[in-house]
Design a protein around this motif. Structure first.
Motif, PDB file in Angstrom:
ATOM      1  N   CYS A 134       0.842  -1.192   0.000  1.00  0.00           N
ATOM      2  CA  CYS A 134       0.000   0.000   0.000  1.00  0.00           C
ATOM      3  C   CYS A 134       0.880   1.246   0.000  1.00  0.00           C
ATOM      4  O   CYS A 134       1.830   1.346   0.780  1.00  0.00           O
ATOM      5  N   VAL A 135       0.566   2.194  -0.866  1.00  0.00           N
ATOM      6  CA  VAL A 135       1.329   3.435  -0.932  1.00  0.00           C
ATOM      7  C   VAL A 135       0.494   4.649  -0.506  1.00  0.00           C
ATOM      8  O   VAL A 135       1.040   5.707  -0.237  1.00  0.00           O
ATOM      9  N   ALA A 136      -0.833   4.487  -0.461  1.00  0.00           N
ATOM     10  CA  ALA A 136      -1.723   5.580  -0.051  1.00  0.00           C
ATOM     11  C   ALA A 136      -3.078   4.977   0.314  1.00  0.00           C
ATOM     12  O   ALA A 136      -3.391   3.849  -0.082  1.00  0.00           O
ATOM     13  N   ALA A 137      -3.879   5.730   1.053  1.00  0.00           N
ATOM     14  CA  ALA A 137      -5.167   5.200   1.507  1.00  0.00           C
ATOM     15  C   ALA A 137      -6.323   6.170   1.299  1.00  0.00           C
ATOM     16  O   ALA A 137      -7.420   5.916   1.751  1.00  0.00           O
ATOM     17  N   ARG A 138      -6.088   7.281   0.613  1.00  0.00           N
ATOM     18  CA  ARG A 138      -7.130   8.299   0.467  1.00  0.00           C
ATOM     19  C   ARG A 138      -7.427   8.587  -0.993  1.00  0.00           C
ATOM     20  O   ARG A 138      -6.577   8.463  -1.867  1.00  0.00           O
ATOM     21  N   GLY A 139      -8.656   9.008  -1.230  1.00  0.00           N
ATOM     22  CA  GLY A 139      -9.103   9.350  -2.567  1.00  0.00           C
ATOM     23  C   GLY A 139      -8.295  10.455  -3.216  1.00  0.00           C
ATOM     24  O   GLY A 139      -8.200  10.536  -4.436  1.00  0.00           O
ATOM     25  N   PRO A 165      -0.750   2.670   4.460  1.00  0.00           N
ATOM     26  CA  PRO A 165       0.456   2.858   3.654  1.00  0.00           C
ATOM     27  C   PRO A 165       1.668   2.190   4.312  1.00  0.00           C
ATOM     28  O   PRO A 165       1.840   2.248   5.523  1.00  0.00           O
ATOM     29  N   GLY A 166       2.448   1.515   3.464  1.00  0.00           N
ATOM     30  CA  GLY A 166       3.626   0.801   3.934  1.00  0.00           C
ATOM     31  C   GLY A 166       3.368  -0.664   4.240  1.00  0.00           C
ATOM     32  O   GLY A 166       4.300  -1.465   4.289  1.00  0.00           O
ATOM     33  N   ARG A 167       2.136  -1.026   4.458  1.00  0.00           N
ATOM     34  CA  ARG A 167       1.781  -2.418   4.761  1.00  0.00           C
ATOM     35  C   ARG A 167       1.610  -3.219   3.471  1.00  0.00           C
ATOM     36  O   ARG A 167       1.159  -2.693   2.455  1.00  0.00           O
ATOM     37  N   THR A 168       1.962  -4.499   3.506  1.00  0.00           N
ATOM     38  CA  THR A 168       1.777  -5.387   2.359  1.00  0.00           C
ATOM     39  C   THR A 168       0.456  -6.122   2.498  1.00  0.00           C
ATOM     40  O   THR A 168       0.111  -6.603   3.586  1.00  0.00           O
TER      41      THR A 168
END
Length: 140
Positions: free
Chosen positions: A11-16, A38-41
Motif C-alpha cells: 500500500c502506498v496511499a489510503a485516500r481518494g 500505507p507501507g503495509r503489504t
C-alpha cells in the motif's frame, strides 16, 4: 492469506486524494479513505477492471473483503497466481458507466469470484456465504 496463490501488493496511499480525478470509483472523493495502511503489504485475492478504474480485492484493516483502487498499491509480485480464473464481463460490451453502477469489464481471481454470477455483489453486501468463500480462497 494462505489459500490459493495471491498477488502481494504494498500500500502506498489510503485516500481518494491520491487517485486521478477521472479514475476514482463512483462515490469516491478526495476526502474518501480506505481501510488500508500505507507501507503495509496486502495479498490480493482478485482484480476487477471496471469502466474507468482497476480495483484489487484485499482483506482490509478491519478484516473484511474490500475492493480498493489499484493505484493505492505498488506491486510486489507480478505473476498471475496459479489457480486464478479470468473472464470478460458484460461491461466489456457496455463500455461506459450505467445509471446504477459501474460495469465490470474483466475479473481475475479465485474461481468463485470469476465464475459465480452475483458473487461480487454478495461479497460487497457482506453475505455470509460469499465472505466464507473469500475466506476459504484466502486460507483463513
Amino acid at each position: 492469506m494462505r489459500g490459493l496463490s495471491v498477488l502481494r501488493l504494498r500500500c502506498v496511499a489510503a485516500r481518494g486524494a491520491f487517485l486521478p480525478a477521472g479514475r476514482r470509483p463512483r462515490g469516491t472523493s478526495e476526502a474518501s479513505a480506505y481501510a488500508v495502511t500505507p507501507g503495509r503489504t496486502y495479498e490480493a485475492a482478485g482484480v476487477l477492471v471496471l469502466a474507468d478504474h482497476l480495483s484489487v480485492l484485499v482483506r482490509d484493516d478491519w478484516g473484511g473483503p474490500a475492493f480498493v483502487p489499484a493505484e493505492l498499491f505498488a506491486g510486489v509480485a507480478t505473476v498471475v497466481p496459479a489457480g486464478w480464473a479470468f473472464a470478460l464481463d458484460s461491461g466489456a460490451r457496455a463500455g461506459r458507466r450505467t445509471l446504477w453502477g459501474e460495469p465490470v469489464v474483466a475479473v481475475w481471481g479465485y474461481p468463485t469470484l470469476v465464475e459465480e454470477e452475483g458473487h461480487v455483489a454478495a461479497l460487497l453486501a457482506g453475505d455470509a456465504r460469499a465472505v466464507a468463500l473469500f475466506d476459504e480462497a484466502c486460507g483463513t
